[in-house]
Enzyme design. Structure first.
Site, PDB file in Angstrom:
ATOM      1  N   GLY A  25      44.540  49.194  46.003  1.00 45.09           N
ATOM      2  CA  GLY A  25      43.234  48.910  45.434  1.00 45.09           C
ATOM      3  C   GLY A  25      42.204  49.853  45.989  1.00 45.09           C
ATOM      4  O   GLY A  25      42.449  50.595  46.941  1.00 45.09           O
ATOM      5  N   GLY A  82      37.931  50.082  46.813  1.00 44.69           N
ATOM      6  CA  GLY A  82      36.700  49.310  46.934  1.00 44.69           C
ATOM      7  C   GLY A  82      35.583  50.226  47.346  1.00 44.69           C
ATOM      8  O   GLY A  82      35.724  51.453  47.349  1.00 44.69           O
ATOM      9  N   PHE A 106      34.456  50.712  50.187  1.00 47.98           N
ATOM     10  CA  PHE A 106      34.651  51.393  51.453  1.00 47.98           C
ATOM     11  C   PHE A 106      35.696  52.495  51.408  1.00 47.98           C
ATOM     12  O   PHE A 106      35.762  53.319  52.285  1.00 47.98           O
ATOM     13  CB  PHE A 106      35.067  50.376  52.516  1.00 47.98           C
ATOM     14  CG  PHE A 106      33.900  49.670  53.118  1.00 47.98           C
ATOM     15  CD1 PHE A 106      33.741  49.589  54.481  1.00 47.98           C
ATOM     16  CD2 PHE A 106      32.936  49.113  52.308  1.00 47.98           C
ATOM     17  CE1 PHE A 106      32.656  48.954  55.027  1.00 47.98           C
ATOM     18  CE2 PHE A 106      31.840  48.476  52.840  1.00 47.98           C
ATOM     19  CZ  PHE A 106      31.697  48.394  54.206  1.00 47.98           C
ATOM     20  N   GLY A 107      36.517  52.458  50.436  1.00 52.16           N
ATOM     21  CA  GLY A 107      37.570  53.454  50.373  1.00 52.16           C
ATOM     22  C   GLY A 107      38.758  52.933  49.601  1.00 52.16           C
ATOM     23  O   GLY A 107      38.609  52.172  48.649  1.00 52.16           O
ATOM     24  N   ASP A 114      30.638  37.916  51.189  1.00 52.69           N
ATOM     25  CA  ASP A 114      31.132  38.423  49.903  1.00 52.69           C
ATOM     26  C   ASP A 114      32.357  37.643  49.453  1.00 52.69           C
ATOM     27  O   ASP A 114      33.364  38.210  49.018  1.00 52.69           O
ATOM     28  CB  ASP A 114      31.455  39.915  50.003  1.00 52.69           C
ATOM     29  CG  ASP A 114      31.597  40.565  48.614  1.00 52.69           C
ATOM     30  OD1 ASP A 114      31.128  39.961  47.629  1.00 52.69           O
ATOM     31  OD2 ASP A 114      32.175  41.654  48.517  1.00 52.69           O
ATOM     32  N   VAL A 128      42.795  51.312  49.555  1.00 52.08           N
ATOM     33  CA  VAL A 128      43.760  50.510  50.291  1.00 52.08           C
ATOM     34  C   VAL A 128      45.146  50.892  49.790  1.00 52.08           C
ATOM     35  O   VAL A 128      45.439  50.784  48.593  1.00 52.08           O
ATOM     36  CB  VAL A 128      43.509  48.998  50.110  1.00 52.08           C
ATOM     37  CG1 VAL A 128      44.513  48.200  50.928  1.00 52.08           C
ATOM     38  CG2 VAL A 128      42.086  48.635  50.527  1.00 52.08           C
TER      39      VAL A 128
HETATM   40  N1  LIG Z   1      45.802  43.213  52.969  1.00 51.99           N
HETATM   41  C1  LIG Z   1      45.868  43.608  51.715  1.00 51.99           C
HETATM   42  N2  LIG Z   1      47.014  43.517  51.029  1.00 51.99           N
HETATM   43  C2  LIG Z   1      47.081  43.916  49.751  1.00 51.99           C
HETATM   44  N3  LIG Z   1      46.044  44.419  49.065  1.00 51.99           N
HETATM   45  C3  LIG Z   1      44.878  44.530  49.691  1.00 51.99           C
HETATM   46  C4  LIG Z   1      44.718  44.135  51.043  1.00 51.99           C
HETATM   47  N4  LIG Z   1      43.446  44.361  51.401  1.00 51.99           N
HETATM   48  C5  LIG Z   1      42.842  44.870  50.323  1.00 51.99           C
HETATM   49  N5  LIG Z   1      43.687  44.981  49.290  1.00 51.99           N
HETATM   50  C6  LIG Z   1      43.386  45.492  47.964  1.00 51.99           C
HETATM   51  O1  LIG Z   1      42.414  46.505  48.072  1.00 51.99           O
HETATM   52  C7  LIG Z   1      41.228  46.133  47.370  1.00 51.99           C
HETATM   53  C8  LIG Z   1      40.015  46.607  48.133  1.00 51.99           C
HETATM   54  O2  LIG Z   1      40.018  45.996  49.409  1.00 51.99           O
HETATM   55  P1  LIG Z   1      38.694  45.472  50.093  1.00 51.99           P
HETATM   56  O3  LIG Z   1      38.047  44.459  49.213  1.00 51.99           O
HETATM   57  O4  LIG Z   1      38.986  45.067  51.478  1.00 51.99           O
HETATM   58  O5  LIG Z   1      37.893  46.839  50.084  1.00 51.99           O
HETATM   59  P2  LIG Z   1      36.372  47.062  49.943  1.00 51.99           P
HETATM   60  O6  LIG Z   1      36.164  48.514  49.943  1.00 51.99           O
HETATM   61  O7  LIG Z   1      35.678  46.277  50.985  1.00 51.99           O
HETATM   62  O8  LIG Z   1      36.168  46.452  48.514  1.00 51.99           O
HETATM   63  P3  LIG Z   1      34.918  45.786  47.858  1.00 51.99           P
HETATM   64  O9  LIG Z   1      34.116  46.882  47.309  1.00 51.99           O
HETATM   65  O10 LIG Z   1      35.523  44.914  46.812  1.00 51.99           O
HETATM   66  O11 LIG Z   1      34.234  44.962  48.861  1.00 51.99           O
HETATM   67  C9  LIG Z   1      41.317  44.634  47.226  1.00 51.99           C
HETATM   68  O12 LIG Z   1      40.650  44.190  46.091  1.00 51.99           O
HETATM   69  C10 LIG Z   1      42.795  44.403  47.124  1.00 51.99           C
HETATM   70  O13 LIG Z   1      43.231  44.596  45.802  1.00 51.99           O
END
Ligand SMILES: Nc1ncnc2c1ncn2[C@@H]1O[C@H](COP(=O)(O)OP(=O)(O)OP(=O)(O)O)[C@@H](O)[C@H]1O
Length: 918
Positions: free
Chosen positions: A125, A127, A129-130, A245, A132
């Site tokens: 995924g 998001g 922050f970067g 969030d 995953v």
């Molecule tokens: N532990 C994990 N196992 C599997 N997939 C994950 C995990 N952590 C994150 N992901 C996937 O990566 C995506 C982005 O992760 P996360 O929400 O932590 O990032 P973010 O950059 O903070 O995103 P956002 O902009 O939604 O806040 C999640 O929506 C999920 O699909």
């Protein structure tokens, strides 16, 4: 007769053909060409492989035959890129234009300290922050999820907050992993990117709902997931941490073995903060945003309970409860659905009240909490016209999904499954009443009255007790001040672990302000504001908290040595030779100070190995540690970084090109209609017989509403002073037009479609989802949640993975039998799905193709994994480089509508929204 003749004729014709068995098949074993001895040694079957196979599998051999000089090397293979765009333009070619590390299949991410290698296998995924990535760790023989943070200081720093908070929650508060919060395993810096390794989880709840075609899940699942999330929330409240969030996307299913009940975990602490360090005003994704945040009032962990209520409702309905197209619309929906409005004491103090309310009485009451007029509120919500007149723009109004019903109507009139027996119907409607009561306590306008996780966990909807009358929670038991639990372990290497969360010596002075209102009945427990790292080396040099400054930016009077494993203060300078920091919002945020000493010295500790960054964890202090006193939730001085910046200071819009995939590939077809192309069908439920609970989808009729589309292009309305780096994600493009409508709900449709194993009717995607989700028929709600017996069977069974009750003894156990995890299960008689019929799958979206090719990576520089003491930078405020998408005066750019996100989601879910919605 003719047939017989024909047959005979055929036989005759066959007989006339001379019988010639195939030479190869019937050739005598002792072939003349083969020497007898050789043949004896090489007994075996010779399989002649097709040419294509030989040309592909043996291509290297073929090349060698053609050219003996040919020398194969894996490294020369074209990379299968997972990151888009994959052109390396920053950080010596390692990063794309969005500062994302360019990932390709099988590329390693290496923790240089432990030498642990994370081999990238897939993208999970993306998001704010970067990215995953799913990574293989050979050493551990397992997959993990690694979040690779963008190579930008602000993201880096905020990500360290996530590391710190999560490490604290894991290690300090939930060492045995019982509270449904994702585990953090490791963190390190690789190629100037902070990488955080988490346990690998599965799809999120939004995706689950989406795969179910936006039908609600069975009440059994709603209850199960609610309870699990409450465990996490209870833990967070105990740690005085606000997630900020919470939404279905941030609740992920765990991978599990067959026969185990599904389990969810809360992820994404990138927006989280300490309860007494509520710096940001622009938080929470809009649909899940609490009224106090909308209004700009001080906030506490209660805002997560609001979001939780919205999630529970959505799990049941399949649609967001408050799909506000703007904050105005959001408030309007809250008021309509909940009845009532935020209490006067909130409206009196909140910063944005005048934006949404007009005063119709005197506000000069001595007692702010009693600021009412003749028993009625002195505030009245603005009409659309009044709002428009005040704000000089029309408010965006989304579709009406629930036919203007209130909460009771929405839940009770949600279509029932067809063909329910009277008895089952009665049970389900009883349980719905329980759900309504549960939701009321969660989406309560008054944050002081909103139930805490502990209180909510004792509600009959969660415990499974019969619902007989409205639930009255017991007053909260005072909790042990978190500060009492502080234990600072010293790292053998001289740095120290932060085993504990909070400093014992800081009593959160600003809490006083928080609770000095009579309406706040929260226990006045004291908890420290510091996050470990007491007495650390150089990381916490005085009581002002300034010494714990993370990094060296700050104004000239507040510059401190920057201890960082990666020297983030110059992350991009190194790479791009440009003064990125000059416009770092984080840099500017550092101007804020905490006079009373609420330092927030972060000390993230790795999980696999302590302090993989090779430096004292205490040396990390997030920027928002320097907060004006007396303001938990109060808006201190506007961050120059964020103040007046309507939109993401980090310019999510500018980095969003490839961020469509926050929904996993299998949840996104890539060609969903855009809002613009979607007719503005406004469906409204109609109930010929409102008294009958036995409504089915047929009762939900469709109506066209003339008021136009629900489009609300992320407008950049008036901003709030303090925006979290992720703030851009909190509002979304108004694409709710593509939400399905209750009128479309098929009573035969069931969440079992997601959960059953076999079905030729399933699309590949669904099968894939089932496989990966591991929610099989073995735990289909029809078996586990419906009817009697199944639960008892399960709870008595030997299914292990016992989840003993966690340290947060927040859940009543007496009345309910434990589930397989040792959690109390609801009485099975209360459990039933909305639907239990099997129905043809309507799921057929295909995963997004994410690969691209063609980039060659340049030579790599040395890794940046050492402690660096960075000289203070002084140009941060001089208006240095802005993010590519920046415009106007918004450092790091205003957000623009995400080209793809706008197509994906109607709802808030996408989070890929860059417009600041008024
Ligand atoms: N532990 C994990 N196992 C599997 N997939 C994950 C995990 N952590 C994150 N992901 C996937 O990566 C995506 C982005 O992760 P996360 O929400 O932590 O990032 P973010 O950059 O903070 O995103 P956002 O902009 O939604 O806040 C999640 O929506 C999920 O699909």
């Amino acid at each position: 007769m003719d047939e017989v003749n024909t047959t005979v004729a055929v036989d005759e014709s066959l007989a006339s053909i001379p019988w010639r068995p195939k030479l190869l098949v019937f050739r005598p074993y002792a072939a003349a060409v083969v020497n007898r001895e050789t043949r004896a040694q090489n007994l075996g079957v010779f399989v002649k492989r097709p040419l294509v196979s030989r040309l592909t599998k043996d291509i290297v051999e073929t090349y060698r035959k053609c050219n003996p000089q040919f020398n194969y090397s894996d490294e020369l293979n074209p990379k299968r890129f997972l990151t888009t765009p994959s052109a390396g333009v920053l950080n010596d070619g390692f990063d794309n234009e969005n500062s994302d590390f360019i990932l390709s299949v099988n590329c390693p991410l290496v923790n240089s300290e432990t030498q642990r290698r994370y081999i990238v296998k897939d993208m999970l995924g993306q998001g704010t922050f970067g990215q995953v990535a799913k990574c293989w760790v050979a050493e551990l023989d397992r997959f993990v999820a690694v979040k690779i943070i963008k190579n930008q200081p602000a993201y880096y720093q905020q990500a360290l907050v996530e590391v710190s908070i999560l490490t604290t929650l894991n290690k300090k508060f939930d060492p045995e992993d019982k509270n449904h919060i994702v585990r953090i395993y490791d963190y390190f810096v690789y190629q100037r990117h902070l990488c955080i390794a988490f346990e690998l989880l599965d799809g999120n709840l939004y995706e689950l709902i989406k795969l179910n075609k936006f039908h609600g899940l069975s009440l059994g699942y709603v209850q199960l997931f609610s309870k699990q999330i409450l465990y996490g929330l209870a833990l967070m409240k105990d740690a005085a941490i606000i997630h900020c969030d919470l939404k279905p996307e941030n609740i992920l299913l765990c991978t599990r073995k067959r026969m185990e009940p599904p389990e969810v975990k809360v992820i994404d602490f990138g927006s989280a903060c300490m309860e007494d360090h509520t710096v940001y005003s622009y938080i929470q994704s809009r649909y899940y945003r609490s009224p106090e945040v909308v209004l700009g009032y001080r906030y506490t962990t209660a805002i997560d309970m609001w979001s939780f209520g919205c999630i529970v409702a959505e799990l049941f309905l399949g649609l967001p409860l408050f799909p506000g197209a703007s904050e105005f619309d959001l408030l309007k929906r809250m008021i309509k659905i909940n009845g009532g409005q935020p209490p006067d004491y909130v409206l009196k103090e909140a910063k944005n009240t005048s934006k949404f309310f007009k005063c119709v009485g005197s506000v000069n009451h001595e007692d702010g909490s009693q600021a009412s007029y003749s028993g009625r509120s002195i505030y009245q919500a603005l009409s659309e016209e009044e709002y428009e007149a005040r704000e000089m723009k029309k408010p965006s109004i989304g579709k009406e999904y629930f036919n203007h019903m209130n909460l009771e109507g929405i839940v009770t009139k949600y279509p029932y499954r067809k063909d329910l027996t009277k008895e089952v119907l009665a049970r389900e409607s009883q349980m719905r009443l329980s759900l309504i009561d549960f939701l009321k306590g969660l989406v309560e306008f008054d944050p002081a009255k909103r139930w805490s996780p502990l209180q909510a966990s004792k509600h009959p909807f969660v415990t499974g007790e019969p619902f007989t009358c409205p639930y009255k929670p017991a007053p909260e038991t005072p909790r042990v001040p978190v500060s009492h639990n502080v234990k600072v372990d010293h790292h053998p290497a001289g740095g120290h672990w932060f085993a504990a969360g909070l400093s014992p010596n800081v009593l959160g002075g600003n809490r006083v302000a928080m609770y000095n209102n009579s309406h706040f009945q929260v226990m006045p427990y004291a908890h420290g504001g510091n996050f470990g790292s007491l007495g650390s080396h150089g990381s916490y040099n005085d009581g002002t908290g300034l010494g714990s400054s993370y990094g060296s930016y700050g104004d000239n009077s507040n510059m401190l040595a920057y201890y960082s494993p990666v020297g983030p203060s110059a992350m991009n300078n190194y790479a791009q030779n440009i003064p990125v920091l000059g416009s770092s919002p984080d840099a500017r945020r550092r101007n804020m100070q905490i006079p009373h000493g609420n330092g927030f010295a972060f000390s993230p500790a790795g999980y696999f190995a302590p302090m993989s960054l090779g430096t004292s964890p205490s040396q990390f202090t997030p920027p928002y540690s320097q907060v004006t006193a007396g303001s938990p939730g109060h808006y201190g001085p506007s961050s120059p970084a964020r103040g007046n910046c309507h939109g993401s200071p980090l310019g999510k819009g500018t980095v969003s090109g490839n961020q469509m995939n926050r929904r996993k590939g299998w949840g996104y077809s890539g060609n969903l209609p855009t809002q613009e192309s979607t007719p503005s069908a406004h469906w409204q439920g109609q109930f010929p017989d409102a008294n009958s609970p036995n409504l089915n989808a047929g009762n939900w009729k469709q109506q066209q509403r003339n008021s136009g589309n629900a489009v609300a292009h992320g407008s950049f309305g008036s901003g709030k002073p303090l925006l979290h780096p992720k703030s851009a994600t909190h509002d979304k493009p108004e694409t709710s037009g593509s939400l399905p409508d209750p009128g479309d709900w098929d009573p035969n449709y069931s969440d079992e479609l997601l959960l059953q194993d076999d079905s030729s009717e399933f699309s590949n995607m669904t099968m894939e989802f089932n496989k990966s989700m591991q929610i099989s028929q073995a735990f289909a709600p029809t078996e586990s949640f419906v009817g009697v017996g199944r639960l008892n069977q399960m709870s008595n069974s030997n299914m292990s993975t016992q989840r003993p009750n966690g340290p947060i003894q927040a859940f009543p156990h007496a009345e309910a039998s434990p589930d397989v995890h040792g959690h109390p299960m609801m009485n099975s008689s209360h459990l039933m799905p909305h639907f239990s019929h099997f129905a043809p799958s309507r799921l057929g979206q295909q995963p997004v193709q994410r690969f691209s090719h063609g980039r060659s990576v340049g030579a790599r520089g040395g890794e940046w994994n050492h402690v660096k003491v960075q000289a203070p930078l002084s140009n941060y405020s001089s208006g240095g480089q802005r993010s590519p998408g920046s415009n106007n005066n918004a450092p790091w750019g205003r957000r623009g509508n995400h080209p793809i996100a706008a197509n994906i989601l109607p709802s808030s879910h996408g989070g890929n929204e860059y417009g600041r919605i008024a």
